[in-house]
Design a protein around this motif. Structure first.
Motif, PDB file in Angstrom:
ATOM      1  N   LEU A  31      13.585  45.416  -1.461  1.00 39.60           N
ATOM      2  CA  LEU A  31      13.699  46.169  -2.710  1.00 39.60           C
ATOM      3  C   LEU A  31      14.879  45.693  -3.546  1.00 39.60           C
ATOM      4  CD1 LEU A  31      12.945  49.803  -1.453  1.00 39.60           C
ATOM      5  CD2 LEU A  31      11.393  48.199  -2.579  1.00 39.60           C
ATOM      6  N   ARG A  32      15.963  45.359  -2.900  1.00 33.46           N
ATOM      7  CA  ARG A  32      17.160  44.933  -3.623  1.00 33.46           C
ATOM      8  C   ARG A  32      16.940  43.619  -4.359  1.00 33.46           C
ATOM      9  NH1 ARG A  32      20.309  45.931   0.323  1.00 33.46           N
ATOM     10  NH2 ARG A  32      20.173  43.866   1.259  1.00 33.46           N
ATOM     11  N   ALA A  33      16.022  42.802  -3.881  1.00 30.69           N
ATOM     12  CA  ALA A  33      15.830  41.459  -4.424  1.00 30.69           C
ATOM     13  C   ALA A  33      14.983  41.424  -5.692  1.00 30.69           C
ATOM     14  CB  ALA A  33      15.196  40.560  -3.365  1.00 30.69           C
ATOM     15  N   GLY A  34      14.469  42.560  -6.147  1.00 29.19           N
ATOM     16  CA  GLY A  34      13.618  42.526  -7.331  1.00 29.19           C
ATOM     17  C   GLY A  34      13.721  43.777  -8.166  1.00 29.19           C
ATOM     18  N   PHE A  35      12.827  43.892  -9.137  1.00 33.89           N
ATOM     19  CA  PHE A  35      12.787  45.078  -9.995  1.00 33.89           C
ATOM     20  C   PHE A  35      11.371  45.393 -10.474  1.00 33.89           C
ATOM     21  CE2 PHE A  35      13.857  41.382 -12.625  1.00 33.89           C
ATOM     22  CZ  PHE A  35      12.873  41.419 -13.597  1.00 33.89           C
ATOM     23  N   LEU A  36      10.402  44.547 -10.097  1.00 34.93           N
ATOM     24  CA  LEU A  36       9.020  44.759 -10.512  1.00 34.93           C
ATOM     25  C   LEU A  36       8.172  45.103  -9.290  1.00 34.93           C
ATOM     26  CD1 LEU A  36       6.927  44.527 -12.884  1.00 34.93           C
ATOM     27  CD2 LEU A  36       6.477  42.212 -12.038  1.00 34.93           C
ATOM     28  N   CYS A  37       7.368  46.151  -9.430  1.00 31.70           N
ATOM     29  CA  CYS A  37       6.474  46.543  -8.343  1.00 31.70           C
ATOM     30  C   CYS A  37       5.071  46.702  -8.893  1.00 31.70           C
ATOM     31  CB  CYS A  37       6.945  47.847  -7.694  1.00 31.70           C
ATOM     32  SG  CYS A  37       6.798  49.314  -8.756  1.00 31.70           S
ATOM     33  N   HIS A  38       4.118  46.879  -7.982  1.00 30.22           N
ATOM     34  CA  HIS A  38       2.753  47.224  -8.362  1.00 30.22           C
ATOM     35  C   HIS A  38       2.441  48.584  -7.772  1.00 30.22           C
ATOM     36  CE1 HIS A  38       2.528  42.950  -9.377  1.00 30.22           C
ATOM     37  NE2 HIS A  38       1.524  43.300 -10.166  1.00 30.22           N
ATOM     38  N   LEU A  39       2.040  49.487  -8.642  1.00 29.75           N
ATOM     39  CA  LEU A  39       1.783  50.868  -8.272  1.00 29.75           C
ATOM     40  C   LEU A  39       0.287  51.111  -8.198  1.00 29.75           C
ATOM     41  CD1 LEU A  39       2.694  53.892  -7.930  1.00 29.75           C
ATOM     42  CD2 LEU A  39       2.630  54.025 -10.436  1.00 29.75           C
ATOM     43  N   GLY A  40      -0.176  51.531  -7.032  1.00 28.00           N
ATOM     44  CA  GLY A  40      -1.586  51.837  -6.849  1.00 28.00           C
ATOM     45  C   GLY A  40      -1.819  53.335  -6.889  1.00 28.00           C
ATOM     46  N   VAL A  41      -2.645  53.784  -7.834  1.00 20.08           N
ATOM     47  CA  VAL A  41      -2.933  55.208  -7.996  1.00 20.08           C
ATOM     48  C   VAL A  41      -4.423  55.385  -8.254  1.00 20.08           C
ATOM     49  CG1 VAL A  41      -0.639  55.732  -8.942  1.00 20.08           C
ATOM     50  CG2 VAL A  41      -2.513  55.148 -10.491  1.00 20.08           C
ATOM     51  N   VAL A  42      -4.879  56.620  -8.143  1.00 17.63           N
ATOM     52  CA  VAL A  42      -6.253  56.946  -8.509  1.00 17.63           C
ATOM     53  C   VAL A  42      -6.221  57.731  -9.811  1.00 17.63           C
ATOM     54  CG1 VAL A  42      -8.340  58.202  -7.865  1.00 17.63           C
ATOM     55  CG2 VAL A  42      -7.042  56.960  -6.119  1.00 17.63           C
ATOM     56  N   VAL A  43      -6.870  57.202 -10.832  1.00 16.76           N
ATOM     57  CA  VAL A  43      -6.907  57.827 -12.152  1.00 16.76           C
ATOM     58  C   VAL A  43      -8.366  57.989 -12.575  1.00 16.76           C
ATOM     59  CG1 VAL A  43      -6.236  57.622 -14.571  1.00 16.76           C
ATOM     60  CG2 VAL A  43      -4.690  56.816 -12.791  1.00 16.76           C
ATOM     61  N   ASP A  44      -8.740  59.195 -12.938  1.00 10.63           N
ATOM     62  CA  ASP A  44     -10.116  59.491 -13.333  1.00 10.63           C
ATOM     63  C   ASP A  44     -11.108  59.086 -12.243  1.00 10.63           C
ATOM     64  OD1 ASP A  44      -9.239  60.461 -15.794  1.00 10.63           O
ATOM     65  OD2 ASP A  44      -9.327  58.477 -16.717  1.00 10.63           O
ATOM     66  N   GLY A  45     -10.696  59.268 -10.994  1.00 10.34           N
ATOM     67  CA  GLY A  45     -11.580  59.003  -9.871  1.00 10.34           C
ATOM     68  C   GLY A  45     -11.703  57.559  -9.460  1.00 10.34           C
ATOM     69  N   ALA A  46     -10.962  56.651 -10.091  1.00  9.28           N
ATOM     70  CA  ALA A  46     -11.060  55.230  -9.769  1.00  9.28           C
ATOM     71  C   ALA A  46      -9.672  54.676  -9.445  1.00  9.28           C
ATOM     72  CB  ALA A  46     -11.667  54.465 -10.938  1.00  9.28           C
ATOM     73  N   PRO A  47      -9.599  53.711  -8.525  1.00 11.12           N
ATOM     74  CA  PRO A  47      -8.301  53.117  -8.209  1.00 11.12           C
ATOM     75  C   PRO A  47      -7.784  52.269  -9.354  1.00 11.12           C
ATOM     76  CG  PRO A  47     -10.039  51.933  -7.072  1.00 11.12           C
ATOM     77  CD  PRO A  47     -10.681  53.126  -7.704  1.00 11.12           C
ATOM     78  N   MET A  48      -6.481  52.284  -9.537  1.00 11.47           N
ATOM     79  CA  MET A  48      -5.834  51.494 -10.580  1.00 11.47           C
ATOM     80  C   MET A  48      -4.518  50.961 -10.038  1.00 11.47           C
ATOM     81  SD  MET A  48      -4.633  52.624 -14.431  1.00 11.47           S
ATOM     82  CE  MET A  48      -6.319  52.925 -14.944  1.00 11.47           C
ATOM     83  N   VAL A  49      -4.270  49.678 -10.257  1.00 12.76           N
ATOM     84  CA  VAL A  49      -3.017  49.056  -9.839  1.00 12.76           C
ATOM     85  C   VAL A  49      -2.320  48.528 -11.086  1.00 12.76           C
ATOM     86  CG1 VAL A  49      -1.930  47.248  -8.468  1.00 12.76           C
ATOM     87  CG2 VAL A  49      -3.955  48.429  -7.592  1.00 12.76           C
ATOM     88  N   VAL A  50      -1.103  48.999 -11.322  1.00 13.12           N
ATOM     89  CA  VAL A  50      -0.386  48.616 -12.534  1.00 13.12           C
ATOM     90  C   VAL A  50       1.004  48.082 -12.184  1.00 13.12           C
ATOM     91  CG1 VAL A  50      -1.584  50.210 -14.065  1.00 13.12           C
ATOM     92  CG2 VAL A  50       0.426  50.990 -12.824  1.00 13.12           C
ATOM     93  N   PRO A  51       1.454  47.043 -12.883  1.00 10.88           N
ATOM     94  CA  PRO A  51       2.823  46.579 -12.698  1.00 10.88           C
ATOM     95  C   PRO A  51       3.790  47.480 -13.451  1.00 10.88           C
ATOM     96  CG  PRO A  51       1.716  45.233 -14.330  1.00 10.88           C
ATOM     97  CD  PRO A  51       0.700  46.218 -13.836  1.00 10.88           C
ATOM     98  N   THR A  52       4.916  47.762 -12.857  1.00 10.73           N
ATOM     99  CA  THR A  52       5.919  48.586 -13.517  1.00 10.73           C
ATOM    100  C   THR A  52       7.275  48.311 -12.876  1.00 10.73           C
ATOM    101  OG1 THR A  52       6.490  50.849 -14.191  1.00 10.73           O
ATOM    102  CG2 THR A  52       5.582  50.564 -11.979  1.00 10.73           C
ATOM    103  N   VAL A  53       8.327  48.791 -13.498  1.00 14.90           N
ATOM    104  CA  VAL A  53       9.668  48.578 -12.954  1.00 14.90           C
ATOM    105  C   VAL A  53      10.052  49.737 -12.047  1.00 14.90           C
ATOM    106  CG1 VAL A  53      10.480  47.142 -14.857  1.00 14.90           C
ATOM    107  CG2 VAL A  53      10.692  49.626 -15.011  1.00 14.90           C
ATOM    108  N   TYR A  54      10.978  49.451 -11.140  1.00 11.78           N
ATOM    109  CA  TYR A  54      11.437  50.471 -10.214  1.00 11.78           C
ATOM    110  C   TYR A  54      12.948  50.389 -10.061  1.00 11.78           C
ATOM    111  CZ  TYR A  54      12.043  46.801  -6.677  1.00 11.78           C
ATOM    112  OH  TYR A  54      12.455  45.676  -6.003  1.00 11.78           O
ATOM    113  N   GLY A  55      13.501  51.437  -9.475  1.00  8.42           N
ATOM    114  CA  GLY A  55      14.920  51.470  -9.139  1.00  8.42           C
ATOM    115  C   GLY A  55      15.113  52.285  -7.881  1.00  8.42           C
ATOM    116  N   VAL A  56      16.107  51.938  -7.099  1.00  7.79           N
ATOM    117  CA  VAL A  56      16.374  52.628  -5.843  1.00  7.79           C
ATOM    118  C   VAL A  56      17.678  53.398  -5.949  1.00  7.79           C
ATOM    119  CG1 VAL A  56      16.738  52.362  -3.363  1.00  7.79           C
ATOM    120  CG2 VAL A  56      15.167  50.834  -4.562  1.00  7.79           C
TER     121      VAL A  56
END
Length: 227
Positions: A31-56
């Motif tokens: 986690l310390r080595a980056g700042f971009l993640c891919h978030l997997g969620v279910v939206v409107d009944g379908a899976p969706m994977v989106v890139p976004t930034v994170y922080g710890v």
């Protein structure tokens, strides 16, 4: 050795277990080595994977994203998955079968929480900012009340996670294919920061601050200083 993360059905290492880890220090390193993640969620009944930034921040991962917010509204107890991966090289073997990738990867599961408390939201946004550009939070104007209200921030505990790391040369150096006389090895992959490019509307004479200029030529995951 450091503390171990609890193993669950989702984080149990099944394939290539020798490359996996449940050590918290290994998770922190990825986690310390980056700042971009891919978030997997279910939206409107379908899976969706989106890139976004994170922080710890301690035992908490903060993720920026309105998609996650929509998912929470629809399924307050729904589990999400966050992946962070760093590619370190292409493993080029003597056969196509033995080709691979050297990488460091973390997978985090949990039920996210929409951050609504203004003070925590500020802490979370600071974590996001400092994750990608250490020193930037104090340098620029911080969010107004209106901007805070318009920003979606999600918190996720780091309790359920696993790590996998692949490194080293191809595995066929001592097999029959070694007699083919073909080159084999690793083609390293690096992500480096370039020279800062000023906003075209920036007045002359305003130079990038040290915490930005000092990252030119540095690899992702390294702080300011000499390359």
């Amino acid at each position: 050795m450091g503390p171990e993360l609890e193993v669950t059905g989702r984080t149990r290492l099944r394939r290539m277990r020798h490359k996996g880890s449940h050590r918290r220090e290994d998770l922190d390193a990825v986690l310390r080595a980056g700042f971009l993640c891919h978030l997997g969620v279910v939206v409107d009944g379908a899976p969706m994977v989106v890139p976004t930034v994170y922080g710890v921040d301690g035992d908490r991962l903060y993720v920026h994203g309105s998609v996650a917010s929509r998912s929470l509204v629809q399924a307050p107890d729904g589990v999400v998955c966050v992946n962070v991966t760093h590619v370190d090289g292409l493993v080029l073997a003597r056969s196509v079968f033995e080709h691979g990738v050297n990488y460091r990867s973390a997978m985090i599961y949990g039920v996210p929480r929409l951050v609504t408390d203004p003070e925590e939201k500020l802490r979370g946004l600071r974590a996001l900012t400092e994750q990608s550009a250490p020193g930037q939070w104090e340098y620029v104007r911080q969010p107004s009340r209106k901007e805070l209200a318009a920003t979606a921030l999600v918190a996720l505990d780091l309790a359920e996670a696993s790590v996998k790391v692949a490194s080293g040369p191809p595995d066929d150096g001592e097999g029959p294919d070694a007699e083919l006389g073909l080159w084999a090895g690793v083609l390293p992959v690096e992500t480096r920061f370039g020279v800062p490019e000023a906003d075209p509307l920036l007045p002359a004479g305003i130079e990038p601050p040290a915490h930005i200029a000092g990252r030119a030529g540095r690899r992702l995951g390294q702080g300011p200083g000499r390359p």
